[in-house]
Write a protein that holds these residues in place. Structure first.
Motif, PDB file in Angstrom:
ATOM      1  N   PRO A 100      30.729  74.517  73.778  1.00  0.00           N
ATOM      2  CA  PRO A 100      32.284  74.290  73.319  1.00  0.00           C
ATOM      3  C   PRO A 100      33.274  73.758  74.101  1.00  0.00           C
ATOM      4  O   PRO A 100      33.042  73.696  75.418  1.00  0.00           O
ATOM      5  N   GLY A 101      34.460  73.300  73.585  1.00  0.00           N
ATOM      6  CA  GLY A 101      35.441  72.558  74.339  1.00  0.00           C
ATOM      7  C   GLY A 101      36.345  72.102  73.335  1.00  0.00           C
ATOM      8  O   GLY A 101      36.241  72.064  72.034  1.00  0.00           O
ATOM      9  N   LEU A 102      37.120  71.322  73.795  1.00  0.00           N
ATOM     10  CA  LEU A 102      38.513  70.513  73.327  1.00  0.00           C
ATOM     11  C   LEU A 102      38.085  69.693  71.882  1.00  0.00           C
ATOM     12  O   LEU A 102      38.223  69.944  70.915  1.00  0.00           O
ATOM     13  N   PHE A 103      36.986  68.751  72.040  1.00  0.00           N
ATOM     14  CA  PHE A 103      36.590  68.097  71.356  1.00  0.00           C
ATOM     15  C   PHE A 103      35.913  68.728  70.209  1.00  0.00           C
ATOM     16  O   PHE A 103      35.800  68.487  68.829  1.00  0.00           O
ATOM     17  N   ALA A 104      35.001  69.673  70.481  1.00  0.00           N
ATOM     18  CA  ALA A 104      34.125  70.589  69.509  1.00  0.00           C
ATOM     19  C   ALA A 104      35.380  71.416  68.540  1.00  0.00           C
ATOM     20  O   ALA A 104      35.050  71.355  67.394  1.00  0.00           O
ATOM     21  N   ALA A 105      36.085  71.772  68.960  1.00  0.00           N
ATOM     22  CA  ALA A 105      37.269  72.624  68.415  1.00  0.00           C
ATOM     23  C   ALA A 105      37.859  71.550  67.492  1.00  0.00           C
ATOM     24  O   ALA A 105      38.365  71.947  66.443  1.00  0.00           O
ATOM     25  N   ARG A 106      38.316  70.403  67.877  1.00  0.00           N
ATOM     26  CA  ARG A 106      39.119  69.424  66.994  1.00  0.00           C
ATOM     27  C   ARG A 106      38.112  69.010  65.973  1.00  0.00           C
ATOM     28  O   ARG A 106      38.994  69.087  64.892  1.00  0.00           O
ATOM     29  N   CYS A 107      36.894  68.784  65.919  1.00  0.00           N
ATOM     30  CA  CYS A 107      35.978  68.608  64.943  1.00  0.00           C
ATOM     31  C   CYS A 107      35.902  69.568  64.070  1.00  0.00           C
ATOM     32  O   CYS A 107      35.951  69.459  62.596  1.00  0.00           O
ATOM     33  N   THR A 108      35.921  70.673  64.556  1.00  0.00           N
ATOM     34  CA  THR A 108      35.739  71.838  63.573  1.00  0.00           C
ATOM     35  C   THR A 108      36.946  72.184  62.783  1.00  0.00           C
ATOM     36  O   THR A 108      36.824  72.294  61.758  1.00  0.00           O
ATOM     37  N   ARG A 109      38.090  71.878  63.336  1.00  0.00           N
ATOM     38  CA  ARG A 109      39.392  71.754  62.629  1.00  0.00           C
ATOM     39  C   ARG A 109      39.549  70.986  61.324  1.00  0.00           C
ATOM     40  O   ARG A 109      40.073  71.070  60.319  1.00  0.00           O
ATOM     41  N   LEU A 120      17.138  69.168  90.823  1.00  0.00           N
ATOM     42  CA  LEU A 120      17.651  68.553  89.588  1.00  0.00           C
ATOM     43  C   LEU A 120      19.392  68.936  89.657  1.00  0.00           C
ATOM     44  O   LEU A 120      19.587  70.034  89.781  1.00  0.00           O
ATOM     45  N   VAL A 121      20.129  67.936  89.662  1.00  0.00           N
ATOM     46  CA  VAL A 121      21.448  68.026  89.524  1.00  0.00           C
ATOM     47  C   VAL A 121      21.982  67.816  88.044  1.00  0.00           C
ATOM     48  O   VAL A 121      22.265  66.829  87.704  1.00  0.00           O
ATOM     49  N   ALA A 122      22.412  69.135  87.498  1.00  0.00           N
ATOM     50  CA  ALA A 122      22.825  68.668  86.089  1.00  0.00           C
ATOM     51  C   ALA A 122      24.389  68.313  85.978  1.00  0.00           C
ATOM     52  O   ALA A 122      24.916  69.002  86.842  1.00  0.00           O
ATOM     53  N   VAL A 123      24.557  67.490  85.419  1.00  0.00           N
ATOM     54  CA  VAL A 123      25.876  67.005  85.316  1.00  0.00           C
ATOM     55  C   VAL A 123      26.672  67.252  84.220  1.00  0.00           C
ATOM     56  O   VAL A 123      26.690  66.551  83.167  1.00  0.00           O
ATOM     57  N   ALA A 124      27.662  68.134  83.993  1.00  0.00           N
ATOM     58  CA  ALA A 124      28.361  68.549  82.792  1.00  0.00           C
ATOM     59  C   ALA A 124      29.664  67.699  82.808  1.00  0.00           C
ATOM     60  O   ALA A 124      30.222  67.441  83.857  1.00  0.00           O
ATOM     61  N   HIS A 125      30.212  67.576  81.774  1.00  0.00           N
ATOM     62  CA  HIS A 125      31.679  67.029  81.671  1.00  0.00           C
ATOM     63  C   HIS A 125      32.647  67.823  82.578  1.00  0.00           C
ATOM     64  O   HIS A 125      33.585  67.525  83.010  1.00  0.00           O
ATOM     65  N   GLY A 126      32.751  69.192  81.880  1.00  0.00           N
ATOM     66  CA  GLY A 126      33.721  70.118  82.207  1.00  0.00           C
ATOM     67  C   GLY A 126      34.731  70.268  81.180  1.00  0.00           C
ATOM     68  O   GLY A 126      34.887  69.409  80.313  1.00  0.00           O
ATOM     69  N   SER A 127      35.126  71.569  81.176  1.00  0.00           N
ATOM     70  CA  SER A 127      36.200  72.022  80.150  1.00  0.00           C
ATOM     71  C   SER A 127      37.073  73.229  80.554  1.00  0.00           C
ATOM     72  O   SER A 127      36.537  73.996  81.480  1.00  0.00           O
ATOM     73  N   ARG A 128      38.144  73.120  79.868  1.00  0.00           N
ATOM     74  CA  ARG A 128      39.106  74.306  80.103  1.00  0.00           C
ATOM     75  C   ARG A 128      38.787  75.577  79.265  1.00  0.00           C
ATOM     76  O   ARG A 128      39.225  76.516  79.411  1.00  0.00           O
ATOM     77  N   GLU A 129      37.592  75.314  78.336  1.00  0.00           N
ATOM     78  CA  GLU A 129      37.278  76.229  77.525  1.00  0.00           C
ATOM     79  C   GLU A 129      36.434  77.143  78.353  1.00  0.00           C
ATOM     80  O   GLU A 129      35.264  76.574  78.809  1.00  0.00           O
ATOM     81  N   PRO A 130      36.695  78.537  78.561  1.00  0.00           N
ATOM     82  CA  PRO A 130      35.763  79.425  79.383  1.00  0.00           C
ATOM     83  C   PRO A 130      34.482  79.441  78.993  1.00  0.00           C
ATOM     84  O   PRO A 130      33.455  79.471  79.732  1.00  0.00           O
ATOM     85  N   GLU A 131      34.168  79.392  77.647  1.00  0.00           N
ATOM     86  CA  GLU A 131      32.695  79.356  77.012  1.00  0.00           C
ATOM     87  C   GLU A 131      32.153  78.499  77.393  1.00  0.00           C
ATOM     88  O   GLU A 131      30.736  78.518  77.603  1.00  0.00           O
ATOM     89  N   ALA A 132      32.708  77.157  77.710  1.00  0.00           N
ATOM     90  CA  ALA A 132      31.635  75.929  78.042  1.00  0.00           C
ATOM     91  C   ALA A 132      30.910  76.209  79.246  1.00  0.00           C
ATOM     92  O   ALA A 132      29.750  76.173  79.257  1.00  0.00           O
ATOM     93  N   LEU A 133      31.617  77.023  80.389  1.00  0.00           N
ATOM     94  CA  LEU A 133      30.834  76.970  81.542  1.00  0.00           C
ATOM     95  C   LEU A 133      29.750  78.006  81.512  1.00  0.00           C
ATOM     96  O   LEU A 133      28.743  78.063  82.070  1.00  0.00           O
TER      97      LEU A 133
END
Length: 268
Positions: A217-226, A31-44
């Motif tokens: 968590p990531g860029l888009f999640a933070a943008r929506c929260t704002r 099983l290879v789980a494919v994540a988008h990737g993020s600069r937010e450390p909490e995402a990984l």
């Protein structure tokens, strides 16, 4: 989501195991789980906790992680590291159809001739995701203190992505007992979260919550929260139901493995 939250999610609901659809004598595809990737450390950290929960539910199944961009390991590197001649099923940790599912992942499969690979459907929409979203709203401590919900999603120019988001909004509305749910997007589609909030207010709703329809968590999640007016739930994270859904998508794709060892890619 904090590391404590991720850890609590991945170990809650007991230690139930999911049965493998493969006979004990046969090695199941990786099983290879494919994540988008993020600069937010909490995402990984969140994705790592989710895959730990997946492994706990299916002991003996090889589970690897590959990213589309921004984080190591990249998907191509993960596939290159698998044994030559092996089988793998890519499970996108993505929540609907769009460019990544239609183009990026099939391209990665075509570039990995060492393995026979199959492609599972994206995670959403699915009733298990409605369960997770409901629980995240409840975790705010004000789980009934809203009269409408904006389902904050990434957004895509692919029209099927909006179809999937609308289906997910309907599933969440049903899980919440009929509370109105309207999608709002971080990018590339409309309405935005702010526009969705305005539409709900025009309909008379004043206590509007934000359900964060992101794996981590990531860029888009933070943008929506704002853009949220108040009550904001955490992303999906390492919830036990999400681990179950990852395995469900894997099993769906695994059922199409042909006798010659090639998995038929799930094109959606």
């Amino acid at each position: 989501m904090t590391r404590t939250q991720a850890s609590r999610d991945s170990t809650s609901h007991g230690s139930t195991h999911d049965d493998s659809p493969f006979p004990a004598s046969a090695a199941p595809p990786t099983l290879v789980a494919v994540a988008h990737g993020s600069r937010e450390p909490e995402a990984l950290r969140t994705v790592t906790a989710l895959l730990a929960a997946v492994r706990a539910r299916r002991p003996g199944l090889r589970v690897e992680l590959g990213h589309i961009e921004l984080n190591a390991p990249l998907l191509g590197d993960t596939l290159a590291a698998l044994p030559r001649g092996g089988r793998a099923i890519l499970v996108p940790l993505l929540l609907g159809r769009g460019y990544h599912v239609r183009q990026d992942l099939p391209d990665a499969m075509a570039a990995a001739p060492r393995q026979a690979t199959g492609l599972a459907a994206p995670l959403g929409p699915h009733p298990l995701l409605a369960e997770v979203l409901r629980d995240r709203l409840r975790e705010t401590g004000r789980g009934s203190a809203f009269d409408a919900v904006v389902l904050a999603a990434a957004g895509s120019r692919d029209p099927d992505s909006a179809v999937d988001a609308n289906r997910m909004a309907a599933l969440l509305s049903a899980r919440l007992g009929g509370v109105p749910v309207l999608p709002g997007y971080a990018s590339a589609a409309s309405p935005t979260v702010g526009e969705a909030v305005a539409r709900l207010r025009e309909r008379g709703h004043r206590r509007i919550a934000l359900a964060s329809y992101f794996t981590a968590p990531g860029l888009f999640a933070a943008r929506c929260t704002r853009e949220a007016p108040g009550l904001t739930a955490a992303p999906l994270g390492a919830h036990p139901a999400l681990a179950r859904l990852v395995l469900h998508r894997y099993d769906e794709a695994a059922s199409s493995v042909r006798g010659d060892g090639l998995a038929v890619a799930q094109r959606h």
